[in-house]
Scaffold this active site. Structure first.
Site, short mmCIF file in Angstrom:
data_model
loop_
_atom_site.label_atom_id
_atom_site.label_comp_id
_atom_site.label_asym_id
_atom_site.label_seq_id
_atom_site.Cartn_x
_atom_site.Cartn_y
_atom_site.Cartn_z
N CYS A 616 0.83 -1.21 0.00
CA CYS A 616 0.00 0.00 0.00
C CYS A 616 0.87 1.26 0.00
O CYS A 616 1.35 1.67 -1.06
CB CYS A 616 -0.97 -0.03 1.17
SG CYS A 616 -2.42 1.02 0.93
N HIS A 709 -3.99 -4.99 0.62
CA HIS A 709 -3.47 -5.46 1.90
C HIS A 709 -3.56 -6.99 1.95
O HIS A 709 -4.65 -7.53 2.16
CB HIS A 709 -4.28 -4.87 3.07
CG HIS A 709 -3.91 -3.47 3.41
ND1 HIS A 709 -3.54 -3.08 4.68
CD2 HIS A 709 -3.85 -2.35 2.65
CE1 HIS A 709 -3.27 -1.78 4.68
NE2 HIS A 709 -3.46 -1.32 3.46
N GLU A 711 -2.76 -8.90 4.28
CA GLU A 711 -3.05 -9.37 5.63
C GLU A 711 -4.51 -9.14 6.04
O GLU A 711 -4.93 -9.57 7.11
CB GLU A 711 -2.13 -8.69 6.64
CG GLU A 711 -2.50 -7.27 7.04
CD GLU A 711 -2.27 -6.22 5.96
OE1 GLU A 711 -2.68 -5.06 6.16
OE2 GLU A 711 -1.68 -6.56 4.91
#
Length: 741
Positions: A616, A709, A711
């Site tokens: 990001c 992202h 995660e």
């Protein structure tokens, strides 16, 4: 059920516990006395299987009170029994800080901040007032008793010791109490499931070798009473909040969302009402608004806390840590049929789903700092909980603490819950400090119990009144996103406050106590086969750009076998040489790359020919560093899923097929034609019509980055996020262009 037991604590204190059967009338008598005696009553008025069950606990006249003001911690003996215990407590306290006062009635120490640089994984072990609490808990530590411990309240300002936040309000003129904790010596426990009501009474004998200044080293036979607390002095009510003022804060927050400085934030404001009896207020509140965490504390100094909080903060049992973040709120219906329609509306709301998604992603990140890699799991998603006036959606998250970590590590790493702050957490807390009209005091902190057996059960200080001088001050907030409606958010805060204001004087009709059942699961620790993992033997340096997801990202790398060290941006360049990482990972973050001097870090990493992977903000930094341009989306994508199209030749997205869904948290973006020095290997068509570069790769210079992202739980489908991290580690081993296809 009457019984006695004697056991020895880790600090050598001998404890005699006497257990006798009693009934609810004794509990009612204690509740009637709490207006004039230090103590606490805690209860749970709801059953949600797998999360909450109904219970009741009370204590009065604690012999020891422990108070923090900033970095000063004070232990006070409240009676003769406390004077027996204080010398031993003082002995461990004075090892944790600089002695300010030490005597038979009171000991105070100052815990100075450390100049040492702590890796993010060890931040919960930096010197704070919790260092002193750890020492006191360690003194009494024993697995023999599940109830004895420290009970009380933790204030919001404790976060200033854990995170380097700049205060906007003056706290020096009248220092606030940051925690007030009691060590009781008699506890009444009502277990509604087992249908038992037991009184546990404790006597203490301190070690013979301790330099006791008290007249005796035993509490046996000494009176358990303490001095009454002073009667309140009434003062006029403060003015009501100005209509539209909170809505204006919402409008100001939207600009922060637009430029990517915030994903969500939870500002609050204050409403007040008269309160003549905190004990009666508590009884009315728990009858009219049953909640998982109901409580009244007499904290001395004319101050009380009364609340019915719907949200768990941190619960620790053994090495299992749990939280239940709440986000997504709608008004109760007039009957069950209307409730069902409201629930359907809530579950179909993309805004409310995004709120909870972001909260859960931040919560998973908080746990990943101190939990076993791979053990942090969502075990309940968007579950419905019903309260007297509101319906909430709730996630249930668990993790397994790493060996050597304790309940305070879990407590600190979550400070404070994203549901009362926002994300990224530090930037959200900065916004709160600058936009609220006064310090939060207890709101947004926690209440509950830390056990000498290593357990912890705390609830967030929500739907909570701070009562002083006959006035109940109720602070309420709402979780804001870019698409929040200012007037609607203000109305939601007033609705939340109304349950407490109504209970101040007028009993309300008892509400429905039932709710949708959660699904508890037996805990199964993740097992890793290190020999077969792509990160086996690799050292990863994870650079934290004040992001609220960095530790989940680190957890993903650890799950792949890598050893991860996390440092906040701005660290000394020499650490790149000392740590000698095999891969440098640039975390996500708020703001722009220039806010963190990402260019300086990229130069230093490039000079050492180290592989880099950016997420990001990390991608945005690499694009700008190579002369590319960044644009701002017309509508920020925070907590939103996006469909990434994989282009030919991608090594980073190998194995993900032609398209996959990933979690987005960004306002800044680059189109493929604005990227230079990289091959764009993944793209996404934003609802605005913009084509967004989602993956960039430079295998020659060993630089890779993603705009999404990996995660996030939104990237969990088919373990897409885990695969991206595994691919990044595998690619970092290469010395020349390769393809994993």
């Amino acid at each position: 059920m009457d019984s006695t037991a004697r056991y020895l604590t880790a600090g050598g204190i001998s404890i005699l516990r006497t257990t006798t059967s009693t009934d609810e009338t004794e509990l009612q008598a204690m509740a009637a006395d709490i207006d004039g005696r230090r103590g606490g009553i805690l209860s749970s008025g709801v059953d949600y299987p797998g999360r909450y069950s109904r219970w009741h606990l009370a204590y009065l006249n604690p012999p020891i009170e422990i108070v923090a003001r900033g970095r000063r911690v004070e232990a006070v003996a409240l009676n003769a029994r406390g004077r027996v215990l204080l010398p031993t407590i003082s002995a461990v306290m004075t090892k944790t800080g600089e002695i300010i006062a030490s005597g038979p009635e009171r000991t105070e120490v100052f815990v100075p901040p450390s100049e040492e640089t702590f890796a993010e994984e060890d931040r919960s072990r930096q010197p704070t007032v919790f260092t002193t609490l750890r020492a006191i808990v360690g003194l009494f530590a024993s697995a023999e008793d599940p109830h004895l411990g420290l009970y009380g309240a933790y204030g919001y300002d404790l976060a200033f010791q854990f995170e380097p936040l700049r205060p906007h309000h003056d706290r020096t003129t009248d220092p606030l109490r940051d925690f007030v904790l009691h060590l009781p010596d008699e506890i009444l426990v009502l277990d509604r499931k087992r249908e038992t009501c037991l009184r546990h009474s404790y006597d203490f004998e301190i070690p013979d070798h301790e330099p006791a200044t008290a007249a005796t080293t035993r509490t046996t036979g000494l009176a358990r009473t303490t001095a009454p607390t002073p009667a309140p002095t009434a003062r006029p009510l403060p003015p009501a909040p100005t209509p539209g003022q909170y809505a204006q804060v919402v409008r100001e927050a939207r600009e922060y969302f637009r430029r990517g400085d915030l994903f969500e934030v939870t500002p609050s404001h204050l409403v007040s009402g008269p309160c003549d009896s905190p004990a009666a207020f508590y009884e009315r509140l728990r009858t009219s608004n049953p909640a998982p965490y109901e409580f009244v504390f007499n904290l001395g100094a004319g101050e009380y806390l009364v609340g019915a909080s719907p949200e768990m903060y941190v619960r620790v049992t053994g090495d299992r840590v749990e939280t239940c973040p709440i986000a997504g709120t709608i008004r109760r219906g007039a009957d069950p049929l209307e409730d069902a329609r409201q629930i359907q509306t809530l579950l179909n709301s993309s805004k409310d789903e995004s709120e909870l998604t972001m909260c859960t992603d931040v919560d998973r990140n908080d746990k990943s700092r101190v939990c076993v890699p791979g053990s942090v799991r969502v075990i309940g998603r968007r579950q419905i909980e019903l309260y007297s006036r509101l319906i909430h959606t709730v996630d249930h998250i668990e993790g397994k603490l790493l060996p050597g970590r304790d309940a305070f590590d879990a407590f600190l790493t979550h400070m404070w819950a994203v549901t009362v702050t926002g994300a990224p957490k530090q930037w959200a807390m900065r916004f709160i400090e600058e936009h609220e009209d006064a310090p939060r005091r207890w709101y947004g902190g926690a209440v509950g119990f830390v056990g000498f057996d290593g357990s912890m059960n705390t609830g967030l200080s929500l739907r909570t009144a701070q009562v002083e001088d006959g006035i109940a001050a109720v602070r309420v907030g709402a979780t804001l996103l870019y698409d929040s409606d200012p007037e609607e958010e203000e109305r939601e805060t007033l609705l939340k406050a109304q349950a407490l204001l109504d209970a101040l004087s007028t009993p309300s009709t008892p509400s429905v106590e039932s709710g949708t059942a959660g699904h508890g699961r037996a805990y199964a620790a993740a097992s890793l086969s290190a020999e077969s993992l792509p990160g086996n033997g690799l050292r990863v340096l994870l650079v934290d750009h004040q992001d609220s997801f960095v530790h989940t990202l680190g957890d993903y790398f650890r799950q792949q076998g890598a050893a991860v060290t996390t440092l906040r941006f701005g660290f000394a360049e020499r650490l790149l040489d000392e740590l000698a990482p095999d891969l440098v990972v640039l975390s996500p973050g708020p703001g722009r790359p220039s806010d963190f001097d990402c260019a300086g870090l990229l130069r230093a990493v490039e000079a050492r020919s180290l592989p880099m992977f950016g997420v990001c903000l990390g991608l945005q930094a690499m694009v700008e560093y190579d002369g590319g341009q960044l644009e701002v989306l017309p509508y920020p994508a925070h907590g939103r899923p996006g469909e990434v199209r994989v282009l030919n030749g991608s090594g980073l997205l190998a194995g993900l097929g032609e398209e996959f869904v990933a979690g987005r948290y960004h306002s800044l973006y680059a189109t493929p034609d604005q990227v230079s020095g990289f091959e764009v290997t993944g793209v996404l068509l934003d609802p605005s019509g913009a084509e967004v570069a989602m993956t960039i790769e430079d295998p020659v210079r060993r630089r890779w980055a993603v705009q999404f992202h990996p995660e996030s739980i939104l990237s969990a489908g088919g373990r897409a996020g885990h695969r991206v991290v595994a691919n990044a580690l595998a690619l970092s081993r290469t010395k020349a262009p390769v393809s994993l296809r």
